[in-house]
Structure formats: C-alpha cells, structure tokens
Design a protein around this motif. Structure first.
Motif, PDB file in Angstrom:
ATOM      1  N   TRP A  88       0.822  -1.213   0.000  1.00 29.82           N
ATOM      2  CA  TRP A  88       0.000   0.000   0.000  1.00 29.82           C
ATOM      3  C   TRP A  88       0.855   1.261   0.000  1.00 29.82           C
ATOM      4  N   GLY A  89       2.179   1.082  -0.107  1.00 28.91           N
ATOM      5  CA  GLY A  89       3.077   2.232  -0.036  1.00 28.91           C
ATOM      6  C   GLY A  89       3.306   2.895  -1.377  1.00 28.91           C
ATOM      7  N   TRP A  90       4.404   3.656  -1.423  1.00 28.20           N
ATOM      8  CA  TRP A  90       4.756   4.404  -2.634  1.00 28.20           C
ATOM      9  C   TRP A  90       5.895   3.695  -3.349  1.00 28.20           C
ATOM     10  N   PRO A  91       5.898   3.642  -4.678  1.00 21.84           N
ATOM     11  CA  PRO A  91       4.858   4.127  -5.599  1.00 21.84           C
ATOM     12  C   PRO A  91       3.600   3.255  -5.527  1.00 21.84           C
ATOM     13  N   PRO A  92       2.453   3.814  -5.875  1.00 18.48           N
ATOM     14  CA  PRO A  92       1.178   3.117  -5.676  1.00 18.48           C
ATOM     15  C   PRO A  92       0.883   2.072  -6.764  1.00 18.48           C
ATOM     16  N   TYR A  93       1.739   1.057  -6.863  1.00 17.92           N
ATOM     17  CA  TYR A  93       1.484  -0.022  -7.820  1.00 17.92           C
ATOM     18  C   TYR A  93       0.653  -1.140  -7.194  1.00 17.92           C
ATOM     19  N   PHE A  94       0.512  -1.115  -5.857  1.00 21.78           N
ATOM     20  CA  PHE A  94      -0.274  -2.122  -5.141  1.00 21.78           C
ATOM     21  C   PHE A  94       0.157  -3.538  -5.547  1.00 21.78           C
ATOM     22  N   LYS A  95       1.468  -3.735  -5.537  1.00 24.48           N
ATOM     23  CA  LYS A  95       2.037  -5.020  -5.938  1.00 24.48           C
ATOM     24  C   LYS A  95       2.149  -5.929  -4.718  1.00 24.48           C
TER      25      LYS A  95
END
Length: 210
Positions: A88-95
């Motif tokens: 849920w962090g940065w960058p927001p790729y939601f990987k």
C-alpha cells in the motif's frame, strides 16, 4: 542577478519533477531472462531506493531476503532487477504478488541458443555505485527482441493530468496576481514615490533658507 536566481530556481524545480516521474512511472524493457535468485540484502544509506518487506512479513529488520531477476537485452547489455512488493506504499502499484512474479520469471528463463524474450515492466533506476536496482512489476512473453513495447497509456494519462493541474494553477495565479498583487504593489510604489518627492521638497526648502 535576480533573474538568474529565478531561472536557477525554476530549472532546479523542473529537474527534480522530471527525475521524480522518471523514477516512479513504469517503463518496459525487452529482455531475455538468464537467471533468478534470492539474496540477503543489508540496507544502508541506499535504503530509500528499496521497497518495503513483503506484505505480512516483518518490515523492521535491517536486512532481509530479496528476489532478483537477471536479464540480457537484445544488444547484450546486462540488466538486473529486484522483485519486491510495493504493498500500500509508494509508488502506488499495489504489488502483492512478488513470489508469483518470481515463479513466472523463473519459468521464462532461456539460453542464448534458444532465446525467449519478454517485456518486463518496471520502475526505478539501476546504479552500480549506489547498489540500487529497478523493481520489476510484471513480465510477459513477446515474439522477439524487436517486439513493440506497447503504448504507455499510464504515463500519458498521469503526465497529462499533471500538466493540466500545473496549467490550471498557473492561470489562476496569474489572474490573482493581476487582480490583487499587482495593484497593491503599484499603490506601494506610488506611495513611496510621493514620500520620496515630499522628502526631496523638504530638503530643498531647507537649502533655500540656508
């Protein structure tokens, strides 16, 4: 001198913005995967260039195991990617699928004699001196080393929205400056001019008396 400082300030700001987008936005490389491995990584001054620990694991450790993907580009250059969750962090790729991506990459390994090329999407930079690696996001097979990378729709949309916001802010700032700031500055200049003229006249009257 003031103009030079102003230009230096804005050039610095735009260089920082360009570097931010170049690091954060996704890019695609056409490569051949030569190996995949896992390595214990100690984090130091370059920790800002590493993602967090996999979601659900302890992220407070000073070191942890990190997946890596070794590749060669069509021209023969070597490129190594890390494979970490962004969560849920940065960058927001939601990987969240680091392990699955590592399995896919391992399955797509090939030798030069029987080369299989893939389009590997990633973000970040590779720097040997700082020991930083771009982070792999996804991988998919392609027909060959000259395969098209595809249209970067995500980059186009984000950059278009960014410049649209910058343009809107700039236009509103110019309107506000014309309506409020410029008249105030002109009034101050007029007051200063009148005060200066009054002082000059006062000194002139004393010179006449002398």
């Amino acid at each position: 001198m003031l103009g030079l400082l102003r230009w230096t300030f804005w050039i610095t700001i735009w260089v920082i913005v360009a570097a931010f987008f170049h690091y954060t936005l996704p890019q695609v490389d056409i490569v051949r995967i030569t190996d995949t491995y896992e390595k214990r990584q100690d984090f130091g001054e370059n920790s800002i260039f590493w993602a967090q620990a996999d979601v659900g694991t302890d992220g407070t450790l000073a070191n942890r195991d990190v997946f890596f993907i070794q590749t060669r580009r069509a021209g023969g250059d070597v490129m190594v990617y890390r494979n970490e969750d962004t969560g849920w962090g940065w960058p927001p790729y939601f990987k969240f699928d680091t392990s699955n991506l590592q399995a896919e990459a391992s399955d797509l390994r090939s030798l030069e004699a029987d080369a299989r090329y893939v389009a590997l999407k990633h973000y970040g930079w590779r720097n040997e001196f700082l020991t930083i690696f771009p982070n792999a996001i996804s991988v998919r097979p392609v027909a060959g080393p000259d395969a098209a990378k595809g249209i970067p729709w995500t980059n186009i949309i984000i950059l278009t929205l960014f410049f649209a916001i910058v343009w809107a802010i700039w236009v509103r700032w110019r309107r506000f400056r014309r309506a409020r700031i410029d008249p105030t500055l002109e009034a101050i200049e007029d007051d200063l001019a009148e005060t200066s003229n009054g002082i000059s006249a006062w000194f002139a009257s004393w010179r006449k008396k002398a």
